[in-house]
Motif scaffolding. Structure first.
Motif, PDB file in Angstrom:
ATOM      1  N   VAL A   1       0.840  -0.937  -0.027  1.00  0.00           N
ATOM      2  CA  VAL A   1       0.054   0.333  -0.047  1.00  0.00           C
ATOM      3  C   VAL A   1       0.746   1.327   0.632  1.00  0.00           C
ATOM      4  N   TRP A   2       1.478   1.461   0.788  1.00  0.00           N
ATOM      5  CA  TRP A   2       2.685   2.808   0.719  1.00  0.00           C
ATOM      6  C   TRP A   2       3.850   2.564  -0.818  1.00  0.00           C
ATOM      7  N   HIS A   3       3.650   1.230  -1.116  1.00  0.00           N
ATOM      8  CA  HIS A   3       4.651   1.498  -2.365  1.00  0.00           C
ATOM      9  C   HIS A   3       3.955   1.638  -3.556  1.00  0.00           C
ATOM     10  N   PHE A   4       2.029   1.743  -3.472  1.00  0.00           N
ATOM     11  CA  PHE A   4       1.078   2.381  -4.430  1.00  0.00           C
ATOM     12  C   PHE A   4       1.400   3.630  -3.844  1.00  0.00           C
ATOM     13  N   LEU A   5       1.090   3.648  -2.696  1.00  0.00           N
ATOM     14  CA  LEU A   5       0.917   5.413  -2.383  1.00  0.00           C
ATOM     15  C   LEU A   5       1.978   6.783  -2.676  1.00  0.00           C
ATOM     16  N   SER A   6       3.537   6.193  -2.626  1.00  0.00           N
ATOM     17  CA  SER A   6       4.375   6.971  -2.840  1.00  0.00           C
ATOM     18  C   SER A   6       4.567   7.166  -4.457  1.00  0.00           C
ATOM     19  N   PHE A   7       4.063   6.053  -5.696  1.00  0.00           N
ATOM     20  CA  PHE A   7       4.475   6.267  -6.582  1.00  0.00           C
ATOM     21  C   PHE A   7       3.321   6.408  -7.808  1.00  0.00           C
ATOM     22  N   GLY A   8       2.105   6.054  -7.237  1.00  0.00           N
ATOM     23  CA  GLY A   8       0.586   5.939  -8.285  1.00  0.00           C
ATOM     24  C   GLY A   8      -0.263   6.836  -7.508  1.00  0.00           C
ATOM     25  N   ALA A   9      -0.225   7.056  -5.779  1.00  0.00           N
ATOM     26  CA  ALA A   9      -1.200   8.141  -5.990  1.00  0.00           C
ATOM     27  C   ALA A   9      -0.708   9.793  -6.247  1.00  0.00           C
ATOM     28  N   PRO A  10       0.395  10.567  -6.609  1.00  0.00           N
ATOM     29  CA  PRO A  10       0.695  11.893  -7.564  1.00  0.00           C
ATOM     30  C   PRO A  10      -0.430  11.236  -8.629  1.00  0.00           C
ATOM     31  N   GLY A  11      -0.239  10.362  -9.156  1.00  0.00           N
ATOM     32  CA  GLY A  11      -0.665  10.795 -10.701  1.00  0.00           C
ATOM     33  C   GLY A  11      -2.150  10.484 -10.929  1.00  0.00           C
ATOM     34  N   VAL A  12      -2.910   9.194  -9.953  1.00  0.00           N
ATOM     35  CA  VAL A  12      -4.059   9.605  -9.273  1.00  0.00           C
ATOM     36  C   VAL A  12      -4.646  10.432  -9.213  1.00  0.00           C
ATOM     37  N   LEU A  13      -3.711  10.959  -7.815  1.00  0.00           N
ATOM     38  CA  LEU A  13      -4.866  12.392  -7.312  1.00  0.00           C
ATOM     39  C   LEU A  13      -4.551  13.811  -8.800  1.00  0.00           C
ATOM     40  N   VAL A  14      -3.963  13.701  -9.072  1.00  0.00           N
ATOM     41  CA  VAL A  14      -3.848  14.563 -10.386  1.00  0.00           C
ATOM     42  C   VAL A  14      -4.651  14.223 -11.965  1.00  0.00           C
ATOM     43  N   TYR A  15      -4.990  12.833 -12.381  1.00  0.00           N
ATOM     44  CA  TYR A  15      -5.971  12.542 -12.664  1.00  0.00           C
ATOM     45  C   TYR A  15      -8.108  13.065 -12.314  1.00  0.00           C
ATOM     46  N   VAL A  16      -7.968  12.391 -10.975  1.00  0.00           N
ATOM     47  CA  VAL A  16      -9.067  12.678 -10.324  1.00  0.00           C
ATOM     48  C   VAL A  16      -9.202  14.349 -10.513  1.00  0.00           C
ATOM     49  N   CYS A  17      -8.268  15.243  -9.864  1.00  0.00           N
ATOM     50  CA  CYS A  17      -8.761  16.338  -9.814  1.00  0.00           C
ATOM     51  C   CYS A  17      -8.254  17.441 -11.522  1.00  0.00           C
ATOM     52  N   PHE A  18      -7.946  16.849 -12.295  1.00  0.00           N
ATOM     53  CA  PHE A  18      -7.968  17.899 -13.056  1.00  0.00           C
ATOM     54  C   PHE A  18      -9.180  16.874 -14.729  1.00  0.00           C
ATOM     55  N   VAL A  19      -9.442  15.774 -14.695  1.00  0.00           N
ATOM     56  CA  VAL A  19     -10.150  15.297 -14.968  1.00  0.00           C
ATOM     57  C   VAL A  19     -11.450  14.110 -14.459  1.00  0.00           C
ATOM     58  N   LEU A  20     -11.643  13.660 -13.383  1.00  0.00           N
ATOM     59  CA  LEU A  20     -12.855  12.983 -13.739  1.00  0.00           C
ATOM     60  C   LEU A  20     -13.656  13.903 -12.728  1.00  0.00           C
ATOM     61  N   ALA A  21     -12.741  14.823 -12.074  1.00  0.00           N
ATOM     62  CA  ALA A  21     -13.453  15.979 -11.207  1.00  0.00           C
ATOM     63  C   ALA A  21     -14.027  16.633 -11.897  1.00  0.00           C
ATOM     64  N   PRO A  22     -13.655  17.209 -13.029  1.00  0.00           N
ATOM     65  CA  PRO A  22     -14.360  18.480 -14.078  1.00  0.00           C
ATOM     66  C   PRO A  22     -15.598  17.808 -14.920  1.00  0.00           C
ATOM     67  N   ILE A  23     -14.813  15.824 -14.848  1.00  0.00           N
ATOM     68  CA  ILE A  23     -16.471  15.874 -15.645  1.00  0.00           C
ATOM     69  C   ILE A  23     -17.290  16.100 -14.933  1.00  0.00           C
ATOM     70  N   GLY A  24     -17.102  14.835 -13.537  1.00  0.00           N
ATOM     71  CA  GLY A  24     -18.099  15.169 -12.802  1.00  0.00           C
ATOM     72  C   GLY A  24     -19.652  16.173 -12.004  1.00  0.00           C
ATOM     73  N   ILE A  25     -18.697  17.566 -12.268  1.00  0.00           N
ATOM     74  CA  ILE A  25     -18.743  18.831 -12.105  1.00  0.00           C
ATOM     75  C   ILE A  25     -19.923  19.510 -13.558  1.00  0.00           C
TER      76      ILE A  25
END
Length: 321
Positions: A37-61
């Motif tokens: 889990v820590w390995h994923f949070l260290s490497f994958g979470a930043p990219g997922v967070l950017v994708y959610v904030c700038f792609v998924l969230a605007p689509i939902g809004i």
């Protein structure tokens, strides 16, 4: 004695017919979950967070706005359900924009693919001259679409150099950007001109990946240049065709800046107004954000469905070496 006999049987193996003693159960090793889990949070979470904030969230809004009559200068917000979508497919302006966008997309997908393949076949040769020509063809791709639009709007102007040349040779120039029946094709030609270099580079990469052994074997079997291209080269260019088609499809369907700079949706009543142009005009000029959001969601669904179908069909042609 019995204990020693059992020990000897275990060491030598029990004879046939004598059941072996069951091995002692071993405790299962617990897999450590937290390091993964820590390995994923260290490497994958930043990219997922950017994708959610700038792609998924605007689509939902945008989808939420599409269910309302949101107008920033006329509060309060009221929930209208799918009324915007129902009104959308009864709106002649939107249906015209859908037609214009479809025509533009069809031209932009086909023409650069065909011309790009032809140019790539001509430039697939060693030498400094061909390297220089590759750079020349790719130069328009790195230019801003606004810069390209300004250049071509000057060239295609009624008093521009192209019309002046046609008048010199005795031809009556058409209204490249002022005739409603011609403007959409002029606009599509400009987009094709800029995207041609991208297709050339992708096809060149595909051509250089074709094994020479296959071409030599086909030549030994008596296949001519056309036959070698159809039987060997063209099937191996399927991944390049997939990349070019998908990129051109998405780029053409969301065309906005060319329309805004060159024609501003005209001439006439929306002769070159694409869906993307109508979305921004409705949302930012008319301030009908809810209705514009419904347009954007419909455009997103159309692009997603068409791209998925085209990608699925083209991937069937790809050959694994």
């Amino acid at each position: 004695m019995e204990q020693s006999a059992l020990t000897q049987l275990k060491e030598r193996g029990a004879p046939p017919g004598v059941p072996r003693a069951a091995p002692a159960p071993q405790a299962r090793r617990r897999r450590h979950v937290w390091p993964r889990v820590w390995h994923f949070l260290s490497f994958g979470a930043p990219g997922v967070l950017v994708y959610v904030c700038f792609v998924l969230a605007p689509i939902g809004i945008s989808f939420w706005y599409s269910l309302t009559n949101y107008n920033p200068f006329n509060p309060p917000i009221s929930y209208v359900g799918f009324d915007n979508y129902v009104l959308l497919f009864q709106d002649n302006e939107f249906l015209t924009a859908l037609k214009i966008t479809s025509i533009l997309t069809a031209i932009v997908v086909v023409v650069p693919n065909v011309l790009g393949l032809g140019v790539a076949l001509l430039l697939d040769r060693p030498g400094w001259l061909y390297n220089a020509l590759r750079s020349v063809f790719f130069t328009p791709v790195i230019l801003s679409s606004v810069v390209v639009s300004i250049i071509w709007s000057r060239l295609l102007d009624n008093d521009g150099p192209l019309n002046a040349f046609l008048r010199v040779v005795g031809l009556d120039p058409p209204g490249w950007l002022s005739d409603p029946d011609v403007a959409i094709y002029s606009l599509a030609s400009i987009v094709c001109w800029q995207m041609l270099g991208f297709c050339v580079v992708v096809y060149l990469a595909g051509l250089q990946g074709v094994p020479t052994e296959l071409l030599e074997a086909a030549e030994i079997d008596g296949a001519g240049p056309v036959r070698r291209f159809r039987a060997v080269t063209w099937p191996l260019l399927a991944p390049a065709l997939t990349i070019n088609t998908v990129v051109l499809l998405i780029s053409a369907f969301k065309t906005y800046d060319y329309v805004k700079v060159i024609t501003n949706g005209g001439p006439g009543a929306g002769a070159t107004a694409t869906i993307a142009f109508n979305v921004l005009a409705t949302g930012f000029d008319a301030n009908h954000v809810g209705y514009a959001s419904a347009m954007a969601i419909v455009m997103l669904l159309i692009v997603a469905v068409v791209t998925a179908v085209v990608l699925k069909l083209l991937q069937r042609r790809e050959v694994d070496l």
